[in-house]
Structure formats: structure tokens, C-alpha cells
Design an enzyme around this catalytic site. Sequence first.
Site, PDB file in Angstrom:
ATOM      1  N   ASN A 174       0.863  -1.174   0.000  1.00  0.00           N
ATOM      2  CA  ASN A 174       0.000   0.000   0.000  1.00  0.00           C
ATOM      3  C   ASN A 174       0.905   1.231   0.000  1.00  0.00           C
ATOM      4  O   ASN A 174       1.516   1.553   1.013  1.00  0.00           O
ATOM      5  CB  ASN A 174      -0.879  -0.021   1.266  1.00  0.00           C
ATOM      6  N   TRP A 175       0.986   1.871  -1.152  1.00  0.00           N
ATOM      7  CA  TRP A 175       1.938   2.985  -1.276  1.00  0.00           C
ATOM      8  C   TRP A 175       1.414   4.263  -0.632  1.00  0.00           C
ATOM      9  O   TRP A 175       2.137   5.252  -0.537  1.00  0.00           O
ATOM     10  CB  TRP A 175       2.259   3.244  -2.752  1.00  0.00           C
ATOM     11  N   LYS A 176       0.152   4.270  -0.275  1.00  0.00           N
ATOM     12  CA  LYS A 176      -0.472   5.463   0.326  1.00  0.00           C
ATOM     13  C   LYS A 176      -0.237   6.688  -0.575  1.00  0.00           C
ATOM     14  O   LYS A 176      -0.170   6.546  -1.786  1.00  0.00           O
ATOM     15  CB  LYS A 176       0.032   5.681   1.753  1.00  0.00           C
ATOM     16  N   HIS A 217      -9.415   0.959   5.132  1.00  0.00           N
ATOM     17  CA  HIS A 217      -8.120   1.185   5.791  1.00  0.00           C
ATOM     18  C   HIS A 217      -8.332   2.122   6.979  1.00  0.00           C
ATOM     19  O   HIS A 217      -9.133   3.054   6.915  1.00  0.00           O
ATOM     20  CB  HIS A 217      -7.125   1.787   4.800  1.00  0.00           C
ATOM     21  N   GLU A 264      -6.719   4.525   8.084  1.00  0.00           N
ATOM     22  CA  GLU A 264      -6.523   5.963   7.806  1.00  0.00           C
ATOM     23  C   GLU A 264      -7.775   6.565   7.159  1.00  0.00           C
ATOM     24  O   GLU A 264      -8.095   7.727   7.397  1.00  0.00           O
ATOM     25  CB  GLU A 264      -5.280   6.154   6.919  1.00  0.00           C
ATOM     26  N   GLU A 304      -5.146  -5.118  10.542  1.00  0.00           N
ATOM     27  CA  GLU A 304      -4.117  -4.105  10.751  1.00  0.00           C
ATOM     28  C   GLU A 304      -4.386  -3.382  12.065  1.00  0.00           C
ATOM     29  O   GLU A 304      -5.224  -2.463  12.113  1.00  0.00           O
ATOM     30  CB  GLU A 304      -4.150  -3.087   9.607  1.00  0.00           C
ATOM     31  N   GLY A 349       2.604   2.188  10.807  1.00  0.00           N
ATOM     32  CA  GLY A 349       3.550   3.292  10.672  1.00  0.00           C
ATOM     33  C   GLY A 349       4.208   3.710  11.975  1.00  0.00           C
ATOM     34  O   GLY A 349       4.856   4.746  12.039  1.00  0.00           O
ATOM     35  N   SER A 393       3.618  -2.156  10.404  1.00  0.00           N
ATOM     36  CA  SER A 393       5.076  -2.139  10.596  1.00  0.00           C
ATOM     37  C   SER A 393       5.742  -3.481  10.279  1.00  0.00           C
ATOM     38  O   SER A 393       6.675  -3.905  10.965  1.00  0.00           O
ATOM     39  CB  SER A 393       5.420  -1.674  12.017  1.00  0.00           C
ATOM     40  N   GLY A 421       2.891  -1.172   4.300  1.00  0.00           N
ATOM     41  CA  GLY A 421       2.881   0.260   4.020  1.00  0.00           C
ATOM     42  C   GLY A 421       4.283   0.768   3.738  1.00  0.00           C
ATOM     43  O   GLY A 421       4.824   0.604   2.647  1.00  0.00           O
ATOM     44  N   GLY A 422       4.913   1.339   4.763  1.00  0.00           N
ATOM     45  CA  GLY A 422       6.232   1.970   4.605  1.00  0.00           C
ATOM     46  C   GLY A 422       7.253   1.104   3.888  1.00  0.00           C
ATOM     47  O   GLY A 422       7.973   1.581   2.991  1.00  0.00           O
TER      48      GLY A 422
HETATM   49  C1  PEP Z   1      -0.719   0.064   6.159  1.00  0.00           C
HETATM   50  O1  PEP Z   1      -0.978   1.244   6.345  1.00  0.00           O
HETATM   51  O2  PEP Z   1      -1.470  -0.643   5.463  1.00  0.00           O
HETATM   52  C2  PEP Z   1       0.489  -0.454   6.794  1.00  0.00           C
HETATM   53  C3  PEP Z   1       0.559  -1.722   7.036  1.00  0.00           C
HETATM   54  O3  PEP Z   1       1.453   0.477   7.082  1.00  0.00           O
HETATM   55  P1  PEP Z   1       2.909   0.203   7.722  1.00  0.00           P
HETATM   56  O4  PEP Z   1       3.434  -1.065   7.111  1.00  0.00           O
HETATM   57  O5  PEP Z   1       3.710   1.392   7.323  1.00  0.00           O
HETATM   58  O6  PEP Z   1       2.705   0.091   9.178  1.00  0.00           O
END
Ligand code: PEP
Length: 287
Positions: free
Chosen positions: A45-47, A132, A134, A204, A210, A249, A270-271
Site C-alpha cells: 500500500n503505497w499510500k 483502511h 486511515e 491491521e 507506521g 510495521s 505500508g512503509g
Molecule cells: C498500512 O498502512 O497498510 C500499513 C501496514 O502500514 P505500515 O506497514 O507502514 O505500518
Amino acid sequence: MQKVNTKLPAFVRQEGGSMEQKNLDQIIRETVARYMNRSLIVAGNWKMNTTPVEGVELFKGIVAKKGEVCSCVNFIVAPPFTHLSEIVKLSRGTGIGVGAQNCAAEAKGAYTGELSAEMIASLGVEYVILGHSERRQYYGETSETLNKKMAQAYANNLTPIYCVGENLEEREAGKHFDVVRQQVEEVVFNLTPEQFSKLIIAYEPVWAIGTGKTATADQAQEIHAYIRKVLAEKFGDAANETVILYGGSCKPANAAEIFAKEDVDGGLIGGAALKVSDFKGIIDAFN
Ligand code: PEP
């Protein structure tokens, strides 16, 4: 998109006790589960990151590494909307699936700034991330909105990756099971069995997204097994086939332990999905 996954869901393994105590239904259920194959998926997920040019570079980097990782793993990338058209074109023949990060709740009309599931699907996109945290947190997405978005996704042949998870306060109050149950019941329980058979779920925990904090492998397994149990209450044995991804994470250093758990079928990243080496390192967890 099939891989060999003979992991037996924990709720099947834990229930029933000795073979003598099990009734025929349980034995059948266990046997079915044992031979069930679930896809292994790692989705990025590149956001709201990368320009279109940077996104294409990132995607090309991922394509270049694909041959080096286990062919048992299915990749999905979910870039920003602005990149979708180009990345779908580049994805042809690579075996990498492309997803959007959201879609509108309505089909079309006077909804300035929105992008419909039909528009997204017409680009050749196959997946859409819905719910999600967010989006729930910053854009007020509720189960009501998400039911509409799910309907739009299915009507346009997009496979939803439906996210659930509790925040820190809820986890600390021991309410995480209730929270995910509610998120599942209010949305997933409204699906038809046919729709459900295509659904991907991502657990999640909001406190891990994050933040650098990750759920332990045991915490992930515990709640993934619980989600599968809740799904089974409505959809029966079909729940054994549902892909449930972990997100929060996830990194090359922790992915192997988490992905080794019976009810964890991969990750939503994500990141770490923004760096080819980290994304590859996470996929290597399956080697
Ligand atoms: C996400 O937002 O879907 C996610 C898993 O982010 P991160 O890996 O950065 O925690």
C-alpha cells in the site's frame, strides 16, 4: 493466483479435543481444512507517496526482483490513483496484481473529487483496499459507507482487500476482539457467499501502522484465528479459504515469524513497500 498452503486454521485445530470426542462434522471440517489451499499474498500500500515517475521506477524495481523470490507468493501493489493507468500497463505479463487504495461509495454523478469503482476497474485494476484505518480515521468512513463501497467494488469486479483492526486504547482495554468482530459483522456479513469467496481481509492493528510497533506473531495468530472463526459463523467452511493478511510495521526482520503462523496468509505492507529491497525482503519471508 494459487500457492500451496496446507496450514490448518487454528480454530479447527483447537476445537474438539481427541479424535474420539469429535463428531463426524468436525472430522469432515478438519479434513476439508487440511486440504484447503489459500493464496499467499504480499500487497504494498503505497499510500500518498511517490510521483508517477517515482512510482514507475519503484514498480520496475519490484518487477526486477520478482524472479528472485518464491513463485508461491502473489504480489499486489496499490499505488496512488494517478499512477494506476501506467502501472497496469507495465504489470501486464509480470503476474503482479494492481490495486487502488479506495473507491467512491456511489456509482457516478455529482461527487467532486471522487473516483468510481467503474473508472478504476476500466483501467484494468483488479483490487481495491477498503476500510483502511486511515480512511476510517481521517475521512470518517463508517460501516455504512463501506457497505456501499463494497457493493461498488463487486459490481465492477474489483476484489476488495477489507481492512479491520483496533486502536491502542481498544487493545489496552481488551476490546480488540469485539472491535474486529463488529467491523466484520457490519460489512462482511452483508456479502453473498459468492462475493465472500473473493474477499481478502487485512488485519491491521492501528497502533502498529507506521509506528514501528508490530503485533507479535502470537498476537497476530490469535486474532487472525478469531477473525476466521467469526467468518465461519456466517460462511461456514468457506472461511477456511479466506486470505487474511497482517499489516502494521511489517519488515524483513519480522515478516518470517508472523507469516509462519497458521492463519496469517501474507501481509499488507505500508512503509516497507516503498523500498524495493524491503519489499523483497518481506516476500523472502516465504522462502
Ligand atoms: C498500512 O498502512 O497498510 C500499513 C501496514 O502500514 P505500515 O506497514 O507502514 O505500518
